[in-house]
Design a protein around this motif. Structure first.
Motif, short mmCIF file in Angstrom:
data_model
loop_
_atom_site.label_atom_id
_atom_site.label_comp_id
_atom_site.label_asym_id
_atom_site.label_seq_id
_atom_site.Cartn_x
_atom_site.Cartn_y
_atom_site.Cartn_z
N GLY A 98 0.96 -1.17 0.03
CA GLY A 98 -0.03 -0.13 -0.01
C GLY A 98 0.82 1.30 -0.07
O GLY A 98 1.45 1.44 -0.99
N GLU A 99 0.67 2.11 0.88
CA GLU A 99 1.73 3.38 1.14
C GLU A 99 2.72 3.11 2.12
O GLU A 99 3.52 4.00 2.58
N PHE A 100 2.94 1.84 2.50
CA PHE A 100 3.89 1.70 3.77
C PHE A 100 5.02 0.81 3.08
O PHE A 100 4.84 0.10 2.18
N TYR A 101 6.19 1.60 3.40
CA TYR A 101 7.60 0.97 2.72
C TYR A 101 8.30 0.54 3.58
O TYR A 101 8.69 1.14 4.98
N VAL A 102 9.00 -0.62 3.35
CA VAL A 102 9.97 -1.39 4.26
C VAL A 102 11.31 -1.60 3.57
O VAL A 102 11.33 -2.09 2.30
N LEU A 103 12.24 -1.55 4.10
CA LEU A 103 13.72 -1.79 3.45
C LEU A 103 14.59 -2.42 4.63
O LEU A 103 14.63 -1.90 5.94
N LEU A 104 15.29 -3.51 4.40
CA LEU A 104 16.23 -4.19 5.16
C LEU A 104 17.52 -4.08 4.38
O LEU A 104 17.50 -4.71 3.07
N ALA A 105 18.50 -3.90 4.80
CA ALA A 105 19.70 -3.84 4.43
C ALA A 105 20.80 -4.42 5.04
O ALA A 105 21.16 -3.87 6.33
N GLU A 106 21.59 -5.48 4.70
CA GLU A 106 22.84 -5.72 5.34
C GLU A 106 24.02 -4.99 4.84
O GLU A 106 24.13 -4.64 3.73
N VAL A 107 24.73 -4.57 5.88
CA VAL A 107 25.86 -3.79 5.64
C VAL A 107 27.15 -4.05 6.30
O VAL A 107 27.10 -4.60 7.46
N ASP A 108 28.16 -4.10 5.56
CA ASP A 108 29.56 -4.44 6.00
C ASP A 108 30.24 -3.07 6.33
O ASP A 108 30.21 -2.20 5.42
N LEU A 109 30.57 -2.61 7.49
CA LEU A 109 31.48 -1.52 7.92
C LEU A 109 32.71 -1.83 8.00
O LEU A 109 33.01 -3.03 8.51
N PRO A 110 33.85 -1.08 7.57
CA PRO A 110 35.29 -1.51 7.61
C PRO A 110 35.84 -1.10 9.13
O PRO A 110 35.13 -0.80 9.73
N PRO A 111 36.81 -2.02 9.32
CA PRO A 111 37.30 -1.93 10.73
C PRO A 111 37.73 -0.40 11.02
O PRO A 111 38.06 0.67 10.17
N GLY A 112 37.32 0.08 12.04
CA GLY A 112 37.57 1.40 12.54
C GLY A 112 36.39 2.62 12.26
O GLY A 112 36.44 3.67 12.35
#
Length: 171
Positions: free
Chosen positions: A126-140
């Motif tokens: 409908g008008e409802f939006y869902v996002l799922l993201a897997e994210v890798d962050l670098p060391p530090g």
């Protein structure tokens, strides 16, 4: 051994995966990585395979085995070798009213922090939006700065955003 990236996209119907897998098996291609899903009634599949078959030969075989409602592409891809070290993996969640620019803004915010989005799923109900993201962050990586930037971006977009660290076996 050659690595190939294969995509199959088109109107969903039973048997697409079975027919594709049969062709890959017949041509000696090992299915190493895959993502398959339904997108608004259309089937979308991306595969990474390894074997001795050339891209043009496999493309012809898949095109012949699958019907004309499906678009098939087969591309040779280089071996990436060793992946760089990952500092930590995170899950970014977004939900709220749908509007133009959500993915662009949040993906840009993550990239500016040095984050690499390794998987992204969005759904509109409908008008409802869902996002799922897997994210890798670098060391530090400065996680608190990323959290602040995501909070600012989500406020401007009128959505709610979450960020939590996950263990690699949770993904």
């Amino acid at each position: 051994m050659e690595s190939l990236a294969i995509t199959v996209v088109g109107h969903d119907r039973p048997g697409i995966i079975a027919q594709t897998a049969e062709v890959l098996s017949r041509y000696g291609m090992n299915l190493e990585d895959s993502s398959m899903t339904l997108l608004r009634g259309h089937f979308a599949m991306t595969l990474i395979c390894a074997g001795q078959t050339e891209a043009a030969t496999l493309h012809a075989a898949l095109t012949q085995a699958l019907d004309d409602s499906l678009s098939v592409s087969v591309l040779a891809i280089p071996d990436e070798g060793d992946r760089p070290q990952i500092g930590a993996s995170y899950l970014v969640t977004v939900h709220g009213a749908d509007r133009l620019g959500i993915v662009a803004r949040l993906a840009g915010t993550i990239a500016a922090a040095g984050g690499n989005i390794t998987d992204l799923t969005t759904r509109l109900a409908g008008e409802f939006y869902v996002l799922l993201a897997e994210v890798d962050l670098p060391p530090g990586a400065d996680v608190s700065a990323l959290q602040a930037a995501l909070t600012e971006a989500s406020a401007e977009l009128g959505v709610d955003t979450g960020l939590r660290q996950v263990e690699n076996d949770e993904l």
